[in-house]
Design a protein around this motif. Structure first.
Motif, PDB file in Angstrom:
ATOM      1  N   GLU A 180       9.790  10.085  -2.309  1.00  0.00           N
ATOM      2  CA  GLU A 180       9.369   9.019  -3.220  1.00  0.00           C
ATOM      3  C   GLU A 180       7.933   9.239  -3.667  1.00  0.00           C
ATOM      4  OE1 GLU A 180      10.036   7.005  -5.584  1.00  0.00           O
ATOM      5  OE2 GLU A 180      11.348   5.713  -4.381  1.00  0.00           O
ATOM      6  N   ILE A 181       7.618   8.720  -4.868  1.00  0.00           N
ATOM      7  CA  ILE A 181       6.243   8.650  -5.371  1.00  0.00           C
ATOM      8  C   ILE A 181       5.932   7.174  -5.589  1.00  0.00           C
ATOM      9  CG2 ILE A 181       4.621   9.360  -7.167  1.00  0.00           C
ATOM     10  CD1 ILE A 181       6.488  11.664  -7.843  1.00  0.00           C
ATOM     11  N   VAL A 182       4.824   6.703  -5.024  1.00  0.00           N
ATOM     12  CA  VAL A 182       4.488   5.280  -5.074  1.00  0.00           C
ATOM     13  C   VAL A 182       3.086   5.107  -5.642  1.00  0.00           C
ATOM     14  CG1 VAL A 182       4.233   3.157  -3.741  1.00  0.00           C
ATOM     15  CG2 VAL A 182       5.937   4.851  -3.059  1.00  0.00           C
ATOM     16  N   THR A 183       2.958   4.254  -6.663  1.00  0.00           N
ATOM     17  CA  THR A 183       1.639   3.926  -7.208  1.00  0.00           C
ATOM     18  C   THR A 183       1.070   2.712  -6.481  1.00  0.00           C
ATOM     19  OG1 THR A 183       2.580   2.466  -8.898  1.00  0.00           O
ATOM     20  CG2 THR A 183       2.291   4.782  -9.486  1.00  0.00           C
ATOM     21  N   ASP A 184      -0.250   2.530  -6.588  1.00  0.00           N
ATOM     22  CA  ASP A 184      -0.875   1.405  -5.893  1.00  0.00           C
ATOM     23  C   ASP A 184      -0.678   0.084  -6.626  1.00  0.00           C
ATOM     24  OD1 ASP A 184      -2.523   2.355  -7.926  1.00  0.00           O
ATOM     25  OD2 ASP A 184      -4.354   1.667  -6.970  1.00  0.00           O
ATOM     26  N   LYS A 185      -0.090   0.115  -7.826  1.00  0.00           N
ATOM     27  CA  LYS A 185       0.275  -1.115  -8.530  1.00  0.00           C
ATOM     28  C   LYS A 185       1.786  -1.144  -8.670  1.00  0.00           C
ATOM     29  CE  LYS A 185      -3.957  -2.048 -11.136  1.00  0.00           C
ATOM     30  NZ  LYS A 185      -4.534  -2.321 -12.481  1.00  0.00           N
ATOM     31  N   ILE A 186       2.392  -2.267  -8.311  1.00  0.00           N
ATOM     32  CA  ILE A 186       3.841  -2.356  -8.244  1.00  0.00           C
ATOM     33  C   ILE A 186       4.502  -2.100  -9.590  1.00  0.00           C
ATOM     34  CG2 ILE A 186       3.740  -4.869  -8.524  1.00  0.00           C
ATOM     35  CD1 ILE A 186       6.387  -2.886  -6.552  1.00  0.00           C
ATOM     36  N   ASP A 187       3.848  -2.498 -10.710  1.00  0.00           N
ATOM     37  CA  ASP A 187       4.465  -2.315 -12.026  1.00  0.00           C
ATOM     38  C   ASP A 187       4.061  -1.007 -12.693  1.00  0.00           C
ATOM     39  OD1 ASP A 187       1.852  -2.906 -12.595  1.00  0.00           O
ATOM     40  OD2 ASP A 187       2.267  -4.613 -13.902  1.00  0.00           O
ATOM     41  N   GLY A 188       3.153  -0.231 -12.071  1.00  0.00           N
ATOM     42  CA  GLY A 188       2.755   1.052 -12.632  1.00  0.00           C
ATOM     43  C   GLY A 188       2.016   0.953 -13.945  1.00  0.00           C
TER      44      GLY A 188
ATOM     45  N   ASP B   1      -8.897   3.091 -15.709  1.00  0.00           N
ATOM     46  CA  ASP B   1      -8.631   2.605 -14.350  1.00  0.00           C
ATOM     47  C   ASP B   1      -8.432   3.767 -13.377  1.00  0.00           C
ATOM     48  OD1 ASP B   1      -8.831  -0.078 -14.685  1.00  0.00           O
ATOM     49  OD2 ASP B   1      -6.690  -0.519 -14.552  1.00  0.00           O
ATOM     50  N   GLY B   2      -8.748   3.518 -12.113  1.00  0.00           N
ATOM     51  CA  GLY B   2      -8.403   4.459 -11.066  1.00  0.00           C
ATOM     52  C   GLY B   2      -6.972   4.238 -10.606  1.00  0.00           C
ATOM     53  N   VAL B   3      -6.235   5.319 -10.368  1.00  0.00           N
ATOM     54  CA  VAL B   3      -4.846   5.260  -9.907  1.00  0.00           C
ATOM     55  C   VAL B   3      -4.771   5.960  -8.550  1.00  0.00           C
ATOM     56  CG1 VAL B   3      -2.448   5.858 -10.404  1.00  0.00           C
ATOM     57  CG2 VAL B   3      -4.024   5.367 -12.287  1.00  0.00           C
ATOM     58  N   TYR B   4      -4.171   5.284  -7.576  1.00  0.00           N
ATOM     59  CA  TYR B   4      -3.964   5.912  -6.267  1.00  0.00           C
ATOM     60  C   TYR B   4      -2.466   6.062  -6.047  1.00  0.00           C
ATOM     61  CZ  TYR B   4      -4.158   6.938  -1.299  1.00  0.00           C
ATOM     62  OH  TYR B   4      -4.010   7.545  -0.073  1.00  0.00           O
ATOM     63  N   ILE B   5      -2.050   7.275  -5.744  1.00  0.00           N
ATOM     64  CA  ILE B   5      -0.625   7.595  -5.605  1.00  0.00           C
ATOM     65  C   ILE B   5      -0.366   8.204  -4.231  1.00  0.00           C
ATOM     66  CG2 ILE B   5       1.101   9.305  -6.345  1.00  0.00           C
ATOM     67  CD1 ILE B   5       0.434   8.657  -9.182  1.00  0.00           C
ATOM     68  N   LYS B   6       0.746   7.784  -3.616  1.00  0.00           N
ATOM     69  CA  LYS B   6       1.212   8.418  -2.386  1.00  0.00           C
ATOM     70  C   LYS B   6       2.566   9.068  -2.646  1.00  0.00           C
ATOM     71  CE  LYS B   6      -1.038   5.997   1.419  1.00  0.00           C
ATOM     72  NZ  LYS B   6      -0.812   5.208   2.660  1.00  0.00           N
TER      73      LYS B   6
ATOM     74  N   ILE C  14       8.550  11.758   7.995  1.00  0.00           N
ATOM     75  CA  ILE C  14       7.984  11.775   6.648  1.00  0.00           C
ATOM     76  C   ILE C  14       6.466  11.840   6.745  1.00  0.00           C
ATOM     77  CG2 ILE C  14       7.622  10.390   4.553  1.00  0.00           C
ATOM     78  CD1 ILE C  14      10.426   9.261   4.958  1.00  0.00           C
ATOM     79  N   ASN C  15       5.854  12.695   5.929  1.00  0.00           N
ATOM     80  CA  ASN C  15       4.406  12.695   5.740  1.00  0.00           C
ATOM     81  C   ASN C  15       4.095  12.133   4.362  1.00  0.00           C
ATOM     82  OD1 ASN C  15       4.261  13.928   8.201  1.00  0.00           O
ATOM     83  ND2 ASN C  15       3.200  15.769   7.497  1.00  0.00           N
ATOM     84  N   SER C  16       3.093  11.257   4.279  1.00  0.00           N
ATOM     85  CA  SER C  16       2.665  10.686   3.003  1.00  0.00           C
ATOM     86  C   SER C  16       1.358  11.347   2.582  1.00  0.00           C
ATOM     87  CB  SER C  16       2.475   9.173   3.122  1.00  0.00           C
ATOM     88  OG  SER C  16       3.701   8.537   3.420  1.00  0.00           O
ATOM     89  N   ILE C  17       1.344  11.931   1.376  1.00  0.00           N
ATOM     90  CA  ILE C  17       0.170  12.645   0.869  1.00  0.00           C
ATOM     91  C   ILE C  17      -0.420  11.854  -0.290  1.00  0.00           C
ATOM     92  CG2 ILE C  17      -0.649  14.771  -0.229  1.00  0.00           C
ATOM     93  CD1 ILE C  17       2.451  14.983   1.839  1.00  0.00           C
ATOM     94  N   GLY C  18      -1.725  11.583  -0.231  1.00  0.00           N
ATOM     95  CA  GLY C  18      -2.368  10.734  -1.225  1.00  0.00           C
ATOM     96  C   GLY C  18      -3.134  11.514  -2.281  1.00  0.00           C
ATOM     97  N   TYR C  19      -3.166  10.957  -3.504  1.00  0.00           N
ATOM     98  CA  TYR C  19      -3.921  11.516  -4.631  1.00  0.00           C
ATOM     99  C   TYR C  19      -4.562  10.363  -5.396  1.00  0.00           C
ATOM    100  CZ  TYR C  19      -0.876  15.586  -3.878  1.00  0.00           C
ATOM    101  OH  TYR C  19      -0.192  16.640  -3.322  1.00  0.00           O
ATOM    102  N   SER C  20      -5.669  10.651  -6.072  1.00  0.00           N
ATOM    103  CA  SER C  20      -6.282   9.634  -6.925  1.00  0.00           C
ATOM    104  C   SER C  20      -6.819  10.288  -8.192  1.00  0.00           C
ATOM    105  CB  SER C  20      -7.403   8.898  -6.184  1.00  0.00           C
ATOM    106  OG  SER C  20      -8.411   9.786  -5.776  1.00  0.00           O
ATOM    107  N   PHE C  21      -6.675   9.588  -9.315  1.00  0.00           N
ATOM    108  CA  PHE C  21      -7.199  10.077 -10.590  1.00  0.00           C
ATOM    109  C   PHE C  21      -7.490   8.873 -11.474  1.00  0.00           C
ATOM    110  CE2 PHE C  21      -2.632   9.710 -11.131  1.00  0.00           C
ATOM    111  CZ  PHE C  21      -2.477   9.173 -12.401  1.00  0.00           C
ATOM    112  N   LYS C  22      -8.165   9.115 -12.588  1.00  0.00           N
ATOM    113  CA  LYS C  22      -8.481   8.049 -13.531  1.00  0.00           C
ATOM    114  C   LYS C  22      -7.666   8.219 -14.804  1.00  0.00           C
ATOM    115  CE  LYS C  22     -13.098   6.560 -12.166  1.00  0.00           C
ATOM    116  NZ  LYS C  22     -12.637   5.176 -11.905  1.00  0.00           N
ATOM    117  N   THR C  23      -7.222   7.107 -15.362  1.00  0.00           N
ATOM    118  CA  THR C  23      -6.495   7.145 -16.625  1.00  0.00           C
ATOM    119  C   THR C  23      -7.471   7.414 -17.769  1.00  0.00           C
ATOM    120  OG1 THR C  23      -6.737   4.762 -16.936  1.00  0.00           O
ATOM    121  CG2 THR C  23      -4.779   5.517 -15.761  1.00  0.00           C
TER     122      THR C  23
END
Length: 537
Positions: A299-307, A313-318, A359-368
């Motif tokens: 799975e890919i999960v964003t830090d905002k439920i509606d994406g 904005d900063g986006v944090y993804i696991k 399961i291992n969860s790997i995090g990333y962050s970027f800006k829109t």
């Protein structure tokens, strides 16, 4: 006769008398209200005698009904609700230590309508002090059950109402079912999620971590569902004693007896007002399909439920990487592309050793991007092992300036302001009657259909300023296709999926999501509403 035998005999007589009394008020053939639907694969049973309204759920797997909660096909007081009216707690289970008939907070005393079957639902209701009427509804859907609580304030003063749902999860014969939380992996110990940590659309439970044969999905986000304010993965033997507040112990294992608790925070109800809390619990598929092998992206999960994000904005993804049966290790590349196909972010991280059945969860962050008003970004995670790509998964992130909170514009008031206000009012009055048709005809409703690997999404976005009514999505599927419907409330008849959405408010969207194993060429989906229809792009 010695005292001990006398006491034993007295106890036997009391128990026998109680059993006769229970049989009188609740004959065995009336204790259980049941729906067992082989076509939809749904089983539900509700208690009709004591601990009224507690229930158990089952699902159809390989032609046989299996447990999805403890005790199925017998109702169980360990799966129960708690209602909070102002500062008073009520429960339909006698398990919690705070609940008793003497304290007048056991719901059996307030039943106004016993559980009964009505079409595809089992319904019952209570009337609480202060004239608050509460209805519990269990509704059979495709592959699962929607659980709803509706409260109506029939009194003369404002009241606050909240609810808690306590599920005693049991998958097949495993009472300590492991629970998967997207972005946080398979859970073996108690954990609480709220605020920014509660950012996923579903959770899953398994009868076993390795090659599970019974899987269930709890759907949190969807049409006619209420997103909870708090979620707890718990040990049932500990949590069942609580009626509302529960403090997790991170060192307490759930694998001996797991449970999941959903909280819906209190909301104010004026006289005559109604509030509904709903969730669904359905038969599910593994988070990593067998066709992807033993090492892949779950799975890919964003830090905002509606994406949805503002420009800049900063986006944090696991990204969750799962390994089955054996330990695996690889690298994970996350790439973000804009509408033109340009790469705006790319980073590769090691997965570390992903142990067998974990399961291992790997995090990333970027800006829109800052210089866009509205644009979809494609976020793709690709998993590599020994230099070869073995799996990938893509999601969309929407950048939209309309979701931003803009600072108020300061206007200097002078002698012209009253005249300006009058002119604006006249202009608004002249154009108001044309605004709805104008927005519709300008193409402000968007219908898109995407297919990535086995996942299909039909997305309807209402970007108008008007509520769309009588909304329905219809989607055709190829002959013989094996389909797993993710969105709650979707019905399948033959080769057609139909979702009666109801209303879509302005600036909101609806997503029909399903997985299909035999795709072929997928036709366009059709969206209908009260004043028009549109095919997907």
């Amino acid at each position: 006769m010695e005292p001990k035998p006398i006491l034993i005999m007295a106890l036997v007589l009391i128990l026998a008398a109680n059993a006769i009394h229970a049989a009188d008020i609740c004959p065995p053939d009336e204790r259980i209200i049941e729906i067992k639907d082989y076509e939809r694969g749904v089983g539900m049973v509700v208690e009709n005698c004591e601990n009224i309204g507690t229930f158990s759920l089952g699902g159809l797997y390989d032609g046989e009904f299996k447990k999805l909660t403890f005790s199925y096909p017998i109702p169980w007081k360990g799966t129960f609700i708690t209602l909070k009216v102002d500062d008073v707690l009520y429960s339909n289970s006698i398990n919690p230590e705070e609940i008793s008939s003497e304290k007048e907070n056991f719901l059996d005393a307030y039943v106004t309508m016993l559980p009964h079957r009505q079409g595809d639902t089992i319904r019952m209701s209570w009337r609480l002090p202060g004239n608050v009427e509460v209805e519990e509804v269990l509704e059979a859907m495709e592959d699962g059950t929607r659980i709803s609580l509706t409260a109506r304030n029939e009194g003369e003063v404002k009241v606050s109402f909240g609810a808690r749902l306590h599920l005693d999860t049991m998958l097949g014969e495993n009472d300590g079912a492991p629970i998967y939380i997207p972005g946080d992996g398979l859970k073996s110990y108690e954990k609480e999620y709220q605020g920014s940590e509660l950012n996923y659309r579903y959770w899953k439970a398994y009868n076993k971590a390795d090659n599970p044969s019974v899987i269930a999905t709890g759907v949190l986000k969807g049409e006619n569902l209420t997103y909870p304010d708090r979620l707890i993965v718990a040990n049932w033997k500990q949590s069942m004693k609580s009626s509302w507040d529960y403090t997790v112990e991170p060192s307490t294992s759930i694998l001996g007896d797991s449970a999941l608790i959903l909280y819906y925070t209190q909301v104010d109800m004026e006289p005559g007002e109604t509030v509904t809390f709903s969730t669904s619990y359905i038969n599910g598929e593994p988070i990593l399909s067998a066709s992807k092998g033993d090492f892949g992206i779950a799975e890919i999960v964003t830090d905002k439920i509606d994406g949805r994000y503002c420009p800049g904005d900063g986006v944090y993804i696991k990204t969750d990487v799962l390994s089955r049966e054996t330990n695996n290790e690889g690298s994970l590349k996350l790439r973000v592309k804009n509408k033109a196909g340009d790469v705006i972010y790319e980073k590769t991280r090691d997965t570390g050793v992903v142990e067998a059945d974990s399961i291992n969860s790997i995090g990333y962050s970027f800006k829109t991007p800052k210089d866009v008003s509205r644009e979809n970004l494609k976020v793709t995670a690709a998993l590599y092992q020994d230099g070869q790509e073995i799996d990938n998964k893509t999601i969309d992130v929407l950048v939209d300036e309309r979701v931003c909170t803009k600072p108020p514009i300061e206007i200097k008031v002078d002698w012209l302001m009253p005249l300006v206000i009058v002119v604006l009012i006249l202009l608004l009055a002249v154009t108001a009657c044309f605004s709805y048709n104008y927005m519709i005809n300008r193409g402000e409703i968007e219908v898109t259909k995407t297919a990535e690997n086995e996942e299909v999404n039909v997305i309807v976005e209402n970007n108008t300023r008007s509520k769309l009514k009588d909304c329905v999505i219809e989607d055709s599927i190829p002959d013989g296709a094996e389909v797993n419907i993710i969105t709650a409330g979707v019905h399948r008849k033959g080769n057609k999926l139909t979702w009666d959405i109801g209303e879509i408010p302005p600036k909101e969207h609806a997503i029909l999501e399903y997985k299909i194993k035999k795709q072929g060429i997928l036709p366009n989906a059709l969206f209908r509403w009260d004043s028009g229809k549109m095919e997907s792009e």
